[in-house]
Design a protein around this motif. Sequence first.
Motif, PDB file in Angstrom:
ATOM      1  N   ILE A  52      -4.776   1.394   3.936  1.00 60.01           N
ATOM      2  CA  ILE A  52      -5.710   0.586   3.133  1.00 60.01           C
ATOM      3  C   ILE A  52      -5.161  -0.825   2.965  1.00 60.01           C
ATOM      4  CG2 ILE A  52      -6.765   0.325   0.860  1.00 60.01           C
ATOM      5  CD1 ILE A  52      -8.045   2.545   2.363  1.00 60.01           C
TER       6      ILE A  52
ATOM      7  N   GLY B 210       0.817  -1.215   0.000  1.00 64.36           N
ATOM      8  CA  GLY B 210       0.000   0.000   0.000  1.00 64.36           C
ATOM      9  C   GLY B 210       0.843   1.253   0.000  1.00 64.36           C
TER      10      GLY B 210
ATOM     11  N   ILE C 296     -17.225   1.484  -3.211  1.00 59.67           N
ATOM     12  CA  ILE C 296     -16.506   0.584  -2.314  1.00 59.67           C
ATOM     13  C   ILE C 296     -17.366  -0.662  -2.052  1.00 59.67           C
ATOM     14  CG2 ILE C 296     -15.493   0.317  -0.028  1.00 59.67           C
ATOM     15  CD1 ILE C 296     -13.933   2.123  -1.952  1.00 59.67           C
TER      16      ILE C 296
ATOM     17  N   GLN D 160      -8.906  -4.222  -5.512  1.00 62.02           N
ATOM     18  CA  GLN D 160      -8.353  -3.702  -4.269  1.00 62.02           C
ATOM     19  C   GLN D 160      -7.183  -2.750  -4.521  1.00 62.02           C
ATOM     20  OE1 GLN D 160      -7.596  -6.664  -1.280  1.00 62.02           O
ATOM     21  NE2 GLN D 160      -9.416  -7.868  -1.804  1.00 62.02           N
TER      22      GLN D 160
ATOM     23  N   ILE E 294     -10.493  -4.038   1.023  1.00 61.39           N
ATOM     24  CA  ILE E 294     -11.177  -2.802   0.628  1.00 61.39           C
ATOM     25  C   ILE E 294     -11.007  -2.667  -0.881  1.00 61.39           C
ATOM     26  CG2 ILE E 294     -11.249  -0.285   0.860  1.00 61.39           C
ATOM     27  CD1 ILE E 294     -10.213  -0.596   3.677  1.00 61.39           C
TER      28      ILE E 294
ATOM     29  N   MET F 183      -5.292   6.994  -2.619  1.00 64.54           N
ATOM     30  CA  MET F 183      -4.673   7.698  -1.495  1.00 64.54           C
ATOM     31  C   MET F 183      -3.648   8.730  -1.959  1.00 64.54           C
ATOM     32  SD  MET F 183      -6.255   6.507   1.078  1.00 64.54           S
ATOM     33  CE  MET F 183      -7.669   6.323  -0.025  1.00 64.54           C
TER      34      MET F 183
ATOM     35  N   PRO G  21      -8.531   1.601  -4.539  1.00 67.98           N
ATOM     36  CA  PRO G  21      -8.574   2.396  -3.299  1.00 67.98           C
ATOM     37  C   PRO G  21      -7.194   2.773  -2.774  1.00 67.98           C
ATOM     38  CG  PRO G  21     -10.145   0.590  -3.193  1.00 67.98           C
ATOM     39  CD  PRO G  21      -9.304   0.344  -4.410  1.00 67.98           C
ATOM     40  N   ILE G  22      -6.219   1.893  -2.997  1.00 66.22           N
ATOM     41  CA  ILE G  22      -4.852   2.229  -2.570  1.00 66.22           C
ATOM     42  C   ILE G  22      -4.314   3.401  -3.385  1.00 66.22           C
ATOM     43  CG2 ILE G  22      -2.471   1.391  -2.530  1.00 66.22           C
ATOM     44  CD1 ILE G  22      -3.539  -1.371  -1.854  1.00 66.22           C
TER      45      ILE G  22
ATOM     46  N   GLY H 240      -8.730   5.325   5.525  1.00 67.69           N
ATOM     47  CA  GLY H 240      -7.523   5.476   4.707  1.00 67.69           C
ATOM     48  C   GLY H 240      -7.381   6.889   4.169  1.00 67.69           C
TER      49      GLY H 240
ATOM     50  N   TYR I  23     -12.296   2.626   3.902  1.00 64.82           N
ATOM     51  CA  TYR I  23     -11.786   3.517   2.857  1.00 64.82           C
ATOM     52  C   TYR I  23     -11.679   4.951   3.382  1.00 64.82           C
ATOM     53  CZ  TYR I  23     -11.552   6.243  -1.440  1.00 64.82           C
ATOM     54  OH  TYR I  23     -11.176   7.135  -2.412  1.00 64.82           O
TER      55      TYR I  23
END
Length: 656
Positions: free
Chosen positions: A421, A313, A443, A347, A427, A354, A350-351, A454, A451
């Motif tokens: 995350i 992540g 999500i 997945q 997630i 960030m 969502p990382i 994060g 989320y």
Amino acid sequence: MAKEALSVEELAAKIYAASGGMDNVESVNHCMTRVRMTVRDHDKVDQQGLKDIPGVMGVVNDEQLQVIIGPGKVNKVANAMVAQAGVDLGQEIPQSTLSGKDALSAKTAEMKAAQKAKQKQSPFKSLLKDISNIFVPMIPAFVGAGLVAGIASVLTNLITAGRLDGDTWNYYVMILNILKNGMFTYLAIFTGVNAAQVFKANPTLGGVIGSVILLSGMNPDAPIQNLFTGEALVANQGGILGVIFAVWLLAKLEAVLHKVIPEAIDIIVTPTLCLLIIGLAEIFLIMPLAGAISDSLVGSINWVLNVGGAFSGFVLGAAFLPMVMFGLHQILTPIHIQMIEATGSTQLLPILAMAGAGQVGAALALWVRLRKDKELTEMIKGALPVGILGIGEPLIYGVTLPLGRPFITACIGGGIGGAVIGALSNIGATAIGPSGMALIPLIANGHWLGYIFGLLAGYAGGFVATYFFGIPKDRLAAVKETEAGTETVVPQATAAENTNERSVQDTTTTFYAVANGQTKALTESSDPVFRQKMMGDGYFVLPENGAIYAPVSGTVTAVFPTKHAIGFTTSSGLEVLLHMGVDTVELKGIPFDVFVEVGQEVTPDTQVAQVDLPQLKAHQKAAEMLVLVTNMDAVSTVGTLKTGQTNAGEMVLNVK
């Protein structure tokens, strides 16, 4: 009482202030003796205030506002003025559109200018300045299109999540996407145009070079091959930084071609060669190189994903924005799709989201630490809402990247959010969409609280890293000086610079007619600056032909780039200006051939220039060959001028 001497930066700021403020000045240029400004409203000009500024020798408020500074210093003052405005000589100064900028006082402008003058320049700082100049003009469009894109993204995600009826809302989403696509689909073109203006290339050619990475004319069934891998090129490989590099090459090539291609065919040959050489280099080298890099990254990303957890992540969250800038994020799309097909969600998205959260946190830290920097805070105010919705371009290109260090700390913040995350795991997003708050509806499995956690970690990470380690020292120092209300201490000019003091011998210098023709007193000149002897005493000759000779024996100390003026210094220390014609700086050297160069010794028998008198007449310019002593403080006595018909090299005046 003598006026206190000012530094060049202070003088530039005071001229702006007395000219009605920077917003009232449309452009700045200069000739051998005067700063020439095009002003928007002459009624706002404080002529007496200008005359009272130390270092100003006179003012003419006509079609142009002319502030007489004198040779040797006028170019420094004019360059300081355009540097403070962030433009080039002759380029239009944009009026302020940001609230709060008008509140900056002349004193603040002086302090900022002086602070900037003390900073050490480096290639990295110059690069950041160029990037800033490329993207700052696009910020209003970024913000407007970004907000539209954010709204469209939220609606799209709500439709995808089944919370809005697609039959009803898809039409409105389509309209919003049409509006935002004008900016983001053709960002490479806008970048090419602005980069060309920064690097002094043709803006339209820059736009064409930018459009090359779109591969708009390529047949999908027979694509161009990547020279490194043999695979098909993908649109936008090389990214925005690839465009900037290509346009930089364009500027270098264009400058060389303009010098070697004959003028008669320059307009045809130069743009054709530029487009062929740079365009082909972009297609077959720059884009494939980025493609080769992206292919090598695929294995690295797969390895990072296999490791998993907080480590994956952090790495992905921190590296995503640099990948976007190089156009390398395209390689992630197949991974997203494969994950969604295999597990119902990606997945990875969502990382990567960030990265934008780190930018938001960094911008907040800059706002807090540099809140007195009105221009920066106004830009942050406009870009933050867009960044929160997942559109990161305004924050990246308008705020963090031009400042350098905040971009790095923002990436660290993105890595921290990505680590959170990754550590929480499970997630994912059910579809590919924008990041930020707009991704919440996508999500999967109701894990939206994770989320959001994060996102908050990304905000906090970017804020803390930037607050303590990412604030540019020069900007912080300028803000601290503004808050303290103290004047920036700048080195004062030497006494010789301030007063033109020289070790002058008690001797007589003989002046000569510079051409065959009528020699007349300076008070008969058609130019009010010379007529009123604002620049010094002297005379002028109305020539019968274009052969112009040196007015004194001495050394050539200046040749103006537009060739209309030459400076000399005599052995006794007198500074002499030969100004060929009135307002001839506007002709950009066309009527003049100069035969001398700086450092050359001359006598009254030396022909220094050839003037095309019919050209002057065609442009309605007075053909007065003016000779002035510009350091009159070194003069004790001016003799009687011999007027009337004279020949070149004939003595006309003695000055002691």
